[in-house]
Design a protein around this motif. Structure first.
Motif, PDB file in Angstrom:
ATOM      1  N   GLY A   1       0.854  -1.205  -0.141  1.00 55.97           N
ATOM      2  CA  GLY A   1      -0.151  -0.275   0.007  1.00 55.97           C
ATOM      3  C   GLY A   1       1.046   1.163  -0.043  1.00 55.97           C
ATOM      4  N   ALA A   2       1.758   1.143   0.866  1.00 50.30           N
ATOM      5  CA  ALA A   2       2.502   2.587   0.839  1.00 50.30           C
ATOM      6  C   ALA A   2       3.597   2.426  -0.419  1.00 50.30           C
ATOM      7  CB  ALA A   2       3.754   2.540   2.052  1.00 50.30           C
ATOM      8  N   THR A   3       3.895   1.537  -0.883  1.00 46.02           N
ATOM      9  CA  THR A   3       4.504   1.644  -2.310  1.00 46.02           C
ATOM     10  C   THR A   3       3.694   2.127  -3.400  1.00 46.02           C
ATOM     11  OG1 THR A   3       5.952  -0.193  -1.596  1.00 46.02           O
ATOM     12  CG2 THR A   3       5.900   0.171  -4.112  1.00 46.02           C
ATOM     13  N   LEU A   4       2.584   1.718  -3.350  1.00 49.70           N
ATOM     14  CA  LEU A   4       1.644   2.253  -4.323  1.00 49.70           C
ATOM     15  C   LEU A   4       1.228   3.622  -4.253  1.00 49.70           C
ATOM     16  CD1 LEU A   4      -0.307   1.899  -6.725  1.00 49.70           C
ATOM     17  CD2 LEU A   4      -2.013   1.195  -5.101  1.00 49.70           C
ATOM     18  N   ALA A   5       1.171   4.297  -2.821  1.00 51.09           N
ATOM     19  CA  ALA A   5       1.010   5.506  -2.574  1.00 51.09           C
ATOM     20  C   ALA A   5       2.194   6.323  -3.116  1.00 51.09           C
ATOM     21  CB  ALA A   5       0.878   5.755  -0.893  1.00 51.09           C
ATOM     22  N   VAL A   6       3.431   5.849  -2.715  1.00 50.51           N
ATOM     23  CA  VAL A   6       4.751   6.555  -3.217  1.00 50.51           C
ATOM     24  C   VAL A   6       4.660   6.664  -4.882  1.00 50.51           C
ATOM     25  CG1 VAL A   6       7.207   6.366  -3.563  1.00 50.51           C
ATOM     26  CG2 VAL A   6       5.904   6.257  -1.450  1.00 50.51           C
ATOM     27  N   LEU A   7       4.218   5.483  -5.618  1.00 55.57           N
ATOM     28  CA  LEU A   7       4.290   5.416  -7.148  1.00 55.57           C
ATOM     29  C   LEU A   7       3.101   6.354  -7.566  1.00 55.57           C
ATOM     30  CD1 LEU A   7       4.533   1.794  -7.708  1.00 55.57           C
ATOM     31  CD2 LEU A   7       6.214   3.360  -8.206  1.00 55.57           C
ATOM     32  N   VAL A   8       1.933   6.638  -6.936  1.00 58.01           N
ATOM     33  CA  VAL A   8       0.945   7.448  -7.489  1.00 58.01           C
ATOM     34  C   VAL A   8       1.503   8.746  -7.490  1.00 58.01           C
ATOM     35  CG1 VAL A   8      -1.218   8.392  -6.644  1.00 58.01           C
ATOM     36  CG2 VAL A   8      -1.014   6.167  -6.711  1.00 58.01           C
ATOM     37  N   LEU A   9       2.216   9.238  -6.377  1.00 57.17           N
ATOM     38  CA  LEU A   9       2.828  10.468  -6.201  1.00 57.17           C
ATOM     39  C   LEU A   9       3.785  10.946  -7.376  1.00 57.17           C
ATOM     40  CD1 LEU A   9       2.856  13.072  -4.458  1.00 57.17           C
ATOM     41  CD2 LEU A   9       4.502  12.106  -3.245  1.00 57.17           C
ATOM     42  N   LEU A  10       4.617   9.692  -7.417  1.00 58.81           N
ATOM     43  CA  LEU A  10       5.582   9.879  -8.527  1.00 58.81           C
ATOM     44  C   LEU A  10       5.186  10.089 -10.018  1.00 58.81           C
ATOM     45  CD1 LEU A  10       8.365   7.382  -7.298  1.00 58.81           C
ATOM     46  CD2 LEU A  10       8.453   9.919  -7.349  1.00 58.81           C
ATOM     47  N   VAL A  11       4.031   9.366 -10.368  1.00 53.85           N
ATOM     48  CA  VAL A  11       3.426   9.503 -11.532  1.00 53.85           C
ATOM     49  C   VAL A  11       2.651  11.104 -11.591  1.00 53.85           C
ATOM     50  CG1 VAL A  11       1.327   8.702 -12.914  1.00 53.85           C
ATOM     51  CG2 VAL A  11       2.793   7.074 -11.697  1.00 53.85           C
ATOM     52  N   ASN A  12       2.085  11.496 -10.562  1.00 58.28           N
ATOM     53  CA  ASN A  12       1.437  12.726 -10.623  1.00 58.28           C
ATOM     54  C   ASN A  12       2.609  13.775 -10.684  1.00 58.28           C
ATOM     55  OD1 ASN A  12      -1.082  11.860 -10.758  1.00 58.28           O
ATOM     56  ND2 ASN A  12      -1.712  11.995  -8.711  1.00 58.28           N
ATOM     57  N   VAL A  13       3.572  13.584 -10.187  1.00 58.13           N
ATOM     58  CA  VAL A  13       4.588  14.609 -10.142  1.00 58.13           C
ATOM     59  C   VAL A  13       5.625  14.680 -11.329  1.00 58.13           C
ATOM     60  CG1 VAL A  13       6.732  15.655  -8.806  1.00 58.13           C
ATOM     61  CG2 VAL A  13       4.831  14.759  -7.696  1.00 58.13           C
ATOM     62  N   LEU A  14       6.279  13.568 -11.603  1.00 59.37           N
ATOM     63  CA  LEU A  14       7.098  13.354 -12.404  1.00 59.37           C
ATOM     64  C   LEU A  14       6.573  13.074 -14.015  1.00 59.37           C
ATOM     65  CD1 LEU A  14       9.628  10.972 -10.588  1.00 59.37           C
ATOM     66  CD2 LEU A  14       9.688  13.509 -10.563  1.00 59.37           C
ATOM     67  N   LEU A  15       5.531  12.229 -14.177  1.00 57.74           N
ATOM     68  CA  LEU A  15       5.194  12.289 -15.360  1.00 57.74           C
ATOM     69  C   LEU A  15       4.274  13.324 -15.950  1.00 57.74           C
ATOM     70  CD1 LEU A  15       4.267   8.400 -15.388  1.00 57.74           C
ATOM     71  CD2 LEU A  15       6.500   9.515 -16.076  1.00 57.74           C
ATOM     72  N   ARG A  16       3.720  14.259 -15.345  1.00 61.91           N
ATOM     73  CA  ARG A  16       2.714  15.239 -15.702  1.00 61.91           C
ATOM     74  C   ARG A  16       3.928  16.268 -16.487  1.00 61.91           C
ATOM     75  NH1 ARG A  16       1.349  17.587 -11.266  1.00 61.91           N
ATOM     76  NH2 ARG A  16      -0.681  16.468 -11.320  1.00 61.91           N
ATOM     77  N   PRO A  17       5.123  16.599 -16.368  1.00 68.21           N
ATOM     78  CA  PRO A  17       5.936  17.556 -17.187  1.00 68.21           C
ATOM     79  C   PRO A  17       6.174  16.322 -18.625  1.00 68.21           C
ATOM     80  CG  PRO A  17       6.948  17.477 -15.073  1.00 68.21           C
ATOM     81  CD  PRO A  17       5.721  16.313 -14.857  1.00 68.21           C
ATOM     82  N   ALA A  18       6.506  15.345 -18.240  1.00 67.42           N
ATOM     83  CA  ALA A  18       6.667  14.413 -19.453  1.00 67.42           C
ATOM     84  C   ALA A  18       5.536  14.206 -20.567  1.00 67.42           C
ATOM     85  CB  ALA A  18       7.149  13.025 -18.953  1.00 67.42           C
ATOM     86  N   ALA A  19       4.432  14.269 -19.812  1.00 68.90           N
ATOM     87  CA  ALA A  19       3.370  14.097 -20.672  1.00 68.90           C
ATOM     88  C   ALA A  19       3.072  15.520 -21.573  1.00 68.90           C
ATOM     89  CB  ALA A  19       2.199  13.906 -19.951  1.00 68.90           C
ATOM     90  N   ALA A  20       3.469  16.575 -20.856  1.00 71.17           N
ATOM     91  CA  ALA A  20       3.375  17.731 -21.440  1.00 71.17           C
ATOM     92  C   ALA A  20       4.290  18.070 -22.506  1.00 71.17           C
ATOM     93  CB  ALA A  20       3.409  19.081 -20.119  1.00 71.17           C
ATOM     94  N   LEU A  21       5.518  17.702 -22.365  1.00 68.78           N
ATOM     95  CA  LEU A  21       6.536  17.896 -23.267  1.00 68.78           C
ATOM     96  C   LEU A  21       6.135  16.960 -24.586  1.00 68.78           C
ATOM     97  CD1 LEU A  21       9.287  18.689 -24.173  1.00 68.78           C
ATOM     98  CD2 LEU A  21      10.187  16.691 -23.173  1.00 68.78           C
ATOM     99  N   ILE A  22       5.376  15.765 -24.429  1.00 68.33           N
ATOM    100  CA  ILE A  22       5.319  15.054 -25.566  1.00 68.33           C
ATOM    101  C   ILE A  22       4.016  15.715 -26.196  1.00 68.33           C
ATOM    102  CG2 ILE A  22       3.945  12.785 -26.209  1.00 68.33           C
ATOM    103  CD1 ILE A  22       5.698  11.470 -23.450  1.00 68.33           C
ATOM    104  N   ALA A  23       3.162  16.313 -25.431  1.00 60.17           N
ATOM    105  CA  ALA A  23       1.718  16.985 -26.158  1.00 60.17           C
ATOM    106  C   ALA A  23       2.446  18.295 -26.876  1.00 60.17           C
ATOM    107  CB  ALA A  23       0.769  17.447 -25.083  1.00 60.17           C
ATOM    108  N   ARG A  24       3.314  18.822 -26.250  1.00 64.18           N
ATOM    109  CA  ARG A  24       3.739  20.087 -27.194  1.00 64.18           C
ATOM    110  C   ARG A  24       4.686  19.766 -28.468  1.00 64.18           C
ATOM    111  NH1 ARG A  24       5.189  22.121 -21.922  1.00 64.18           N
ATOM    112  NH2 ARG A  24       7.462  21.405 -22.200  1.00 64.18           N
ATOM    113  N   ARG A  25       5.324  18.725 -28.329  1.00 58.11           N
ATOM    114  CA  ARG A  25       6.245  18.255 -29.334  1.00 58.11           C
ATOM    115  C   ARG A  25       5.373  17.593 -30.540  1.00 58.11           C
ATOM    116  NH1 ARG A  25      12.422  17.523 -28.143  1.00 58.11           N
ATOM    117  NH2 ARG A  25      12.482  19.256 -26.822  1.00 58.11           N
ATOM    118  N   SER A  26       4.497  16.704 -30.176  1.00 60.29           N
ATOM    119  CA  SER A  26       3.761  15.971 -31.121  1.00 60.29           C
ATOM    120  C   SER A  26       2.591  16.692 -31.912  1.00 60.29           C
ATOM    121  CB  SER A  26       3.083  14.800 -30.524  1.00 60.29           C
ATOM    122  OG  SER A  26       1.935  15.038 -29.619  1.00 60.29           O
TER     123      SER A  26
END
Length: 154
Positions: A117-142
């Protein structure tokens, strides 16, 4: 209920509260749906319910109890998803996924599977923090968003 079991339940609910509050603060900080209060309420509610199910009901009924959490949270997530017909754009998928994920890590922690459960919580936080800029970059580029590529059209 004995004092040891009560203190374990309190510790599990407190851990769930803290982890879901961190996720909720991040969501709220960035102005996204499912802020601190919904994250905490969904996760702690799921933890309390799964703790009750695992502590009071026979093992054979746990699946039905956990399924009830997933089904109920699915309705909350569905309410977070909006579709703008005129532009054929879908909003709220990340919010719905966050609602679902905080419920699942609450369920895990409440069922004494604290590490998962704690591992999943950390992963959710990482997805929401780290992957948001990556998704924005992909959207801008594509810049390939066409109405024919609408997620709801398959």
């Amino acid at each position: 209920m004995d004092l040891l079991l009560q203190s374990q339940t309190l510790a599990l609910l407190t851990l769930t509260f803290v982890l879901s509050a961190v996720i909720g603060v991040e969501r709220e900080w960035h102005g996204h749906g499912c802020g601190i209060r919904p994250c905490v309420l969904v996760a702690v509610g799921a933890a309390a319910y799964s703790n009750f199910v695992t502590g009071r009901l026979p093992d054979s009924t746990w699946g039905a109890g956990f399924g009830a959490i997933v089904t109920g949270v699915g309705f909350l997530g569905a309410g977070a998803i909006l579709k703008e017909d005129r532009r054929r754009v879908v909003h709220g998928l990340s919010t719905a996924a966050t609602i679902w994920a905080v419920a699942i890590f609450g369920l895990l922690i409440g069922a004494y599977n604290v590490t998962s459960g704690a591992t999943l919580a950390v992963l959710v936080l990482l997805v929401n923090v780290l992957l948001r800029p990556a998704a924005a970059l992909i959207a801008r580029r594509s810049k390939l968003r066409r109405t024919t590529d609408d997620i709801l059209d398959g």
